[in-house]
Structure formats: structure tokens, C-alpha cells
Design an enzyme around this catalytic site. Structure first.
Site, mmCIF file in Angstrom:
data_model
loop_
_atom_site.group_PDB
_atom_site.id
_atom_site.type_symbol
_atom_site.label_atom_id
_atom_site.label_comp_id
_atom_site.label_asym_id
_atom_site.label_seq_id
_atom_site.Cartn_x
_atom_site.Cartn_y
_atom_site.Cartn_z
ATOM 1 N N ARG A 180 -9.249 3.176 6.584
ATOM 2 C CA ARG A 180 -8.269 4.124 6.053
ATOM 3 C C ARG A 180 -8.401 5.392 6.882
ATOM 4 O O ARG A 180 -9.520 5.802 7.249
ATOM 5 C CB ARG A 180 -8.521 4.432 4.571
ATOM 6 C CG ARG A 180 -8.068 3.322 3.623
ATOM 7 C CD ARG A 180 -6.547 3.145 3.611
ATOM 8 N NE ARG A 180 -6.073 2.107 2.703
ATOM 9 C CZ ARG A 180 -5.762 0.858 3.059
ATOM 10 N NH1 ARG A 180 -5.889 0.485 4.325
ATOM 11 N NH2 ARG A 180 -5.309 -0.007 2.177
ATOM 12 N N GLU A 234 -0.618 9.246 7.008
ATOM 13 C CA GLU A 234 0.423 8.239 7.261
ATOM 14 C C GLU A 234 1.620 8.463 6.348
ATOM 15 O O GLU A 234 1.400 8.771 5.175
ATOM 16 C CB GLU A 234 -0.133 6.835 6.946
ATOM 17 C CG GLU A 234 -0.924 6.229 8.058
ATOM 18 C CD GLU A 234 -1.576 4.916 7.635
ATOM 19 O OE1 GLU A 234 -0.953 4.144 6.892
ATOM 20 O OE2 GLU A 234 -2.697 4.691 8.057
ATOM 21 N N THR A 266 -2.682 -6.240 -1.416
ATOM 22 C CA THR A 266 -3.416 -5.541 -0.360
ATOM 23 C C THR A 266 -4.913 -5.636 -0.644
ATOM 24 O O THR A 266 -5.319 -5.867 -1.785
ATOM 25 C CB THR A 266 -3.062 -4.037 -0.347
ATOM 26 O OG1 THR A 266 -3.321 -3.501 -1.669
ATOM 27 C CG2 THR A 266 -1.611 -3.805 0.009
ATOM 28 N N SER A 320 0.785 -1.247 0.000
ATOM 29 C CA SER A 320 0.000 0.000 0.000
ATOM 30 C C SER A 320 0.817 1.297 0.000
ATOM 31 O O SER A 320 0.255 2.377 -0.124
ATOM 32 C CB SER A 320 -0.968 0.004 1.187
ATOM 33 O OG SER A 320 -0.258 -0.152 2.386
ATOM 34 N N HIS A 342 -0.701 0.833 11.320
ATOM 35 C CA HIS A 342 -1.256 0.148 10.137
ATOM 36 C C HIS A 342 -0.803 -1.318 10.062
ATOM 37 O O HIS A 342 -0.207 -1.733 9.071
ATOM 38 C CB HIS A 342 -0.853 0.902 8.850
ATOM 39 C CG HIS A 342 -1.769 0.614 7.694
ATOM 40 N ND1 HIS A 342 -2.120 1.554 6.761
ATOM 41 C CD2 HIS A 342 -2.421 -0.521 7.313
ATOM 42 C CE1 HIS A 342 -2.931 1.015 5.860
ATOM 43 N NE2 HIS A 342 -3.127 -0.253 6.183
ATOM 44 N N ASP A 392 -5.670 2.321 13.914
ATOM 45 C CA ASP A 392 -4.565 1.603 13.271
ATOM 46 C C ASP A 392 -4.131 2.344 12.008
ATOM 47 O O ASP A 392 -3.101 2.035 11.425
ATOM 48 C CB ASP A 392 -5.034 0.180 12.907
ATOM 49 C CG ASP A 392 -3.935 -0.654 12.261
ATOM 50 O OD1 ASP A 392 -2.840 -0.730 12.863
ATOM 51 O OD2 ASP A 392 -4.157 -1.206 11.166
ATOM 52 N N GLY A 410 -3.809 -5.863 9.554
ATOM 53 C CA GLY A 410 -3.886 -6.985 8.610
ATOM 54 C C GLY A 410 -2.521 -7.618 8.371
ATOM 55 O O GLY A 410 -2.367 -8.480 7.503
ATOM 56 N N TYR A 411 -1.543 -7.177 9.143
ATOM 57 C CA TYR A 411 -0.165 -7.563 8.843
ATOM 58 C C TYR A 411 0.228 -8.824 9.598
ATOM 59 O O TYR A 411 1.034 -8.800 10.526
ATOM 60 C CB TYR A 411 0.759 -6.391 9.197
ATOM 61 C CG TYR A 411 2.015 -6.345 8.366
ATOM 62 C CD1 TYR A 411 1.948 -6.152 7.000
ATOM 63 C CD2 TYR A 411 3.265 -6.494 8.961
ATOM 64 C CE1 TYR A 411 3.095 -6.107 6.235
ATOM 65 C CE2 TYR A 411 4.415 -6.455 8.198
ATOM 66 C CZ TYR A 411 4.323 -6.259 6.840
ATOM 67 O OH TYR A 411 5.472 -6.239 6.082
ATOM 68 N N ASP A 453 -24.453 -0.487 5.732
ATOM 69 C CA ASP A 453 -23.774 -0.597 4.434
ATOM 70 C C ASP A 453 -24.841 -0.538 3.345
ATOM 71 O O ASP A 453 -25.493 -1.541 3.048
ATOM 72 C CB ASP A 453 -22.992 -1.914 4.346
ATOM 73 C CG ASP A 453 -22.129 -1.982 3.087
ATOM 74 O OD1 ASP A 453 -22.479 -1.340 2.074
ATOM 75 O OD2 ASP A 453 -21.109 -2.685 3.118
HETATM 76 P P1 NAD Z 1 -14.680 -4.714 1.160
HETATM 77 O O1 NAD Z 1 -14.579 -4.023 -0.160
HETATM 78 O O2 NAD Z 1 -14.869 -6.189 1.193
HETATM 79 O O3 NAD Z 1 -15.886 -4.052 2.009
HETATM 80 C C1 NAD Z 1 -16.078 -2.673 2.108
HETATM 81 C C2 NAD Z 1 -17.576 -2.436 2.315
HETATM 82 O O4 NAD Z 1 -17.771 -1.032 2.532
HETATM 83 C C3 NAD Z 1 -18.418 -2.834 1.092
HETATM 84 O O5 NAD Z 1 -19.402 -3.773 1.470
HETATM 85 C C4 NAD Z 1 -19.044 -1.519 0.636
HETATM 86 O O6 NAD Z 1 -20.364 -1.693 0.169
HETATM 87 C C5 NAD Z 1 -19.023 -0.699 1.927
HETATM 88 N N1 NAD Z 1 -19.129 0.742 1.698
HETATM 89 C C6 NAD Z 1 -18.610 1.496 0.704
HETATM 90 N N2 NAD Z 1 -18.966 2.794 0.857
HETATM 91 C C7 NAD Z 1 -19.724 2.855 1.977
HETATM 92 C C8 NAD Z 1 -20.389 3.916 2.664
HETATM 93 N N3 NAD Z 1 -20.347 5.183 2.216
HETATM 94 N N4 NAD Z 1 -21.093 3.605 3.778
HETATM 95 C C9 NAD Z 1 -21.138 2.341 4.265
HETATM 96 N N5 NAD Z 1 -20.552 1.284 3.649
HETATM 97 C C10 NAD Z 1 -19.844 1.547 2.522
HETATM 98 O O7 NAD Z 1 -13.394 -4.274 1.986
HETATM 99 P P2 NAD Z 1 -12.761 -5.015 3.247
HETATM 100 O O8 NAD Z 1 -11.893 -6.099 2.767
HETATM 101 O O9 NAD Z 1 -13.817 -5.332 4.222
HETATM 102 O O10 NAD Z 1 -11.798 -3.832 3.796
HETATM 103 C C11 NAD Z 1 -12.344 -2.694 4.456
HETATM 104 C C12 NAD Z 1 -11.280 -1.636 4.688
HETATM 105 O O11 NAD Z 1 -10.197 -2.162 5.472
HETATM 106 C C13 NAD Z 1 -10.616 -1.064 3.428
HETATM 107 O O12 NAD Z 1 -10.530 0.334 3.576
HETATM 108 C C14 NAD Z 1 -9.216 -1.627 3.456
HETATM 109 O O13 NAD Z 1 -8.332 -0.782 2.810
HETATM 110 C C15 NAD Z 1 -8.954 -1.690 4.951
HETATM 111 N N6 NAD Z 1 -7.896 -2.628 5.377
HETATM 112 C C16 NAD Z 1 -7.045 -2.237 6.367
HETATM 113 C C17 NAD Z 1 -6.063 -3.117 6.817
HETATM 114 C C18 NAD Z 1 -5.119 -2.722 7.929
HETATM 115 O O14 NAD Z 1 -4.051 -3.311 8.061
HETATM 116 N N7 NAD Z 1 -5.465 -1.778 8.764
HETATM 117 C C19 NAD Z 1 -5.928 -4.394 6.245
HETATM 118 C C20 NAD Z 1 -6.831 -4.760 5.257
HETATM 119 C C21 NAD Z 1 -7.810 -3.869 4.821
#
Ligand code: NAD
Length: 285
Positions: A213, A242, A66, A44, A259, A237, A262-263, A151
Site C-alpha cells: 500500500r 492514489e 481484494t 479497493s 496498482h 505499483d 494483482g490484477y 515479519d
Molecule cells: P497477508 O496478510 O497475508 O500478509 C501480511 C504480512 O505482513 C503478515 O504476515 C503480517 O504479520 C505482516 N506484518 C504486519 N505488520 C507488520 C510490520 N509492522 N512489520 C513486518 N511485517 C508486518 O497479506 P498479503 O496477502 O501478503 O498482502 C500484502 C499486501 O499486499 C497488502 O497490503 C495488500 O493490500 C497488498 N496487495 C496489493 C496488490 C496490488 O495489486 N498491488 C494486490 C494484492 C495485495
């Protein structure tokens, strides 16, 4: 990146494929000019945009190991005829487990909340019910908690959708699992979705957890809220700028991590394998 490098090297050992690692260095337009790669493998930190790709003619496939894709201008990548793959869902259990661990560390009484009939059930609010949000919902339901989800883009989910106002007002803990989307790119952008208005709807006893994010939460508004409600527990996180983090905000957070939700080894391995599979599908065996 070291993991991607080693795995691809191992898998392509008997093929005329050279894998070059740029770990610790920025992938710049100059580096692309020098190495002329066919494939770019990233996580990322690397920003894939017109500035990087404009003068490049060699790249045909970009793989980001990612879940998030907000560091990639996918429209431009496809305009240039390049293929793109990310690793949807690769670390969904890791992130969901991070959230459960944070909640149970800060509120250990929630562990047994379903064992006594007189207790009111814990209400977990989940914003974004995709891979991570729905995995977290299943964990919470298994503990006997009540899940309030929001959602608008998911109809078939493990839980019923509530209005965002109900989630904000009635949850004991709110966990964010949306992608970062900007105005003009989504009908319901998530940029600064948690701002002063949203925070004002959350009782000061409501815990906020953001592993999605950083810019989904307005850090300026969060800081103002924490100055007014110092008792609010906040777990972050991810951060708006960042790797730069405001020291003033950091001081007021209950848990802050860089961050890493997920690591995990499993998450990285799954992400790398998903990108390798997409690479093989693009190029054949
Ligand atoms: P995903 O795409 O499977 O799910 C995201 C959901 O958000 C979808 O169902 C979508 O419909 C919904 N959404 C979009 N806009 C919306 C809004 N305005 N209101 C409500 N819901 C809305 O994604 P995921 O795999 O569940 O990942 C979610 C987040 O986690 C992403 O931002 C990803 O980048 C982040 N992430 C962070 C880490 C970390 O290490 N911190 C690791 C993995 C993923």
C-alpha cells in the site's frame, strides 16, 4: 466490478436475487438509500466507513474481492452487526510474479546468479511474510537466492526472520508485503515504515519495490532520497494518494504501474469465487 457482477448474476440466476452494478459510479449513502441492497460487493476503491453506512439499514453482508482491507472500517462494520469477507491470498502468485518480473527485467544478471560458485548469492529482503511475501520467498529460494525476511508476527515461515535493520542494510532488493496499519490499530504500524531513517540504512544500490500500500512508504522522504541517490532503482505499483501521483516522484521512478500487480484474470477469478463462497456460507444455498 464487472467481473463480480457477471459472476454473481450467473451463479444466482435461478434465485430471487437481483444484482445491480454500480461500476463507474461511487457507492454513496444516497445510492444505498435508493437501492436498499442486502449485500455490497466491492473492490479497493470504495471506502466503507461510518459516513457511508450510518443511515443505512439494509446492508447485511459486505464482500471485498481484494486482499487488502484498509478501505473498510471493519470495526464499524461488525459494530453494526454486518458480516464482512475479503479474499485473502487471491492474487498472491500474480503479485509475487510482478515482483520477480521487475527484478529480472532490471537486473537480468540475477537470473543466473546461482550458477557460478564465485558469485555471491543475490540477497532478497522481504518485509511482511504473509501470503504474498512467503510466495515470493519460495520463488526466490528456487532461483538459489538468499532471502532475508522480516515479519515479527510470523513464527512458522519458509524462511528465517531477520531484524529489520539487517534486511534494510544487507539486501540487494527489498520488497514490501505488509498491510497498511495505522497508529492505534497495530502494535507495529506500517504507515510510513519506509521513511528517511529506513532509507538512510539502505545502500543506494538497493532496489526498493512496493506493491503493498502506498502509505507504507513516505513519498516525501523517498523523493528526498532519490534526489540524493538518483541511481537508486525504485519500483512502485501503489502510491500514497492514489489515484493522484506526484509528477516529480513519477519522473524519478524506474518502474511505475497503476496498482495492477494483482490484477490478473486468475487473481480476479479467485477473488470473486472466494467472495461468492463467503456469501453462500452467510446466506445458505
Ligand atoms: P497477508 O496478510 O497475508 O500478509 C501480511 C504480512 O505482513 C503478515 O504476515 C503480517 O504479520 C505482516 N506484518 C504486519 N505488520 C507488520 C510490520 N509492522 N512489520 C513486518 N511485517 C508486518 O497479506 P498479503 O496477502 O501478503 O498482502 C500484502 C499486501 O499486499 C497488502 O497490503 C495488500 O493490500 C497488498 N496487495 C496489493 C496488490 C496490488 O495489486 N498491488 C494486490 C494484492 C495485495
Amino acid at each position: 466490478i464487472a467481473h463480480l457482477h457477471d459472476y454473481f448474476n450467473e451463479q444466482t440466476l435461478n434465485h430471487p436475487i437481483q444484482v445491480i452494478s454500480m461500476a463507474g459510479r461511487d457507492i454513496t449513502a444516497d445510492a444505498l438509500q435508493q437501492y436498499q441492497p442486502d449485500v455490497l460487493l466491492i473492490r479497493s476503491v470504495t471506502q466503507i466507513d461510518a459516513k457511508l453506512l450510518d443511515t443505512n439499514q439494509s446492508v447485511k453482508f459486505i464482500g471485498s474481492a481484494t486482499i487488502g482491507t484498509d478501505h473498510v472500517n471493519e470495526g464499524y462494520v461488525s459494530l453494526r452487526g454486518m458480516r464482512f469477507a475479503n479474499a485473502a491470498g487471491c492474487s498472491k502468485h500474480s503479485v509475487a510474479q510482478y515482483v520477480m518480473s521487475a527484478i529480472l527485467q532490471l537486473r537480468p544478471e540475477y537470473w543466473a546468479s546461482n550458477t557460478s560458485q564465485s558469485d555471491k548469492p543475490v540477497k532478497l529482503g522481504i518485509i511482511g511474510l504473509g501470503n504474498i511475501g512467503s510466495t515470493l520467498a519460495r520463488y526466490a529460494l528456487d532461483l538459489g537466492w538468499e532471502v532475508l525476511g522480516y515479519d515479527p508476527f510470523q513464527s512458522a515461515s519458509v524462511i528465517n526472520n531477520a531484524s529489520v535493520d539487517k534486511v534494510l542494510a544487507q539486501s540487494d532488493v527489498i520488497s514490501l508485503h505488509v498491510p497498511l496499519t495505522l497508529t492505534g490499530h497495530s502494535e507495529l504500524p506500517t504507515y510510513h515504515m519506509i521513511d528517511a531513517d529506513a532509507l538512510a540504512k539502505m545502500p543506494s544500490t538497493t532496489m526498493l519495490i512496493n506493491t503493498s500500500r502506498g502509505a507504507v512508504v513516505s513519498e516525501a522522504d523517498l523523493l528526498a532520497d532519490l534526489n540524493q541517490n538518483p541511481e537508486r532503482q525504485v519500483v512502485l505499483d501503489v502510491f500514497e494518494n492514489e489515484p493522484t501521483v506526484s509528477a516529480e516522484l513519477l519522473d524519478k521512478l524506474t518502474i511505475a504501474t497503476p496498482h495492477i500487480a494483482g490484477y490478473t484474470l486468475e487473481g480476479k477469478l479467485r477473488g470473486t469465487q472466494m467472495i461468492f463462497d463467503a456469501f453462500v456460507r452467510s446466506y445458505g444455498e
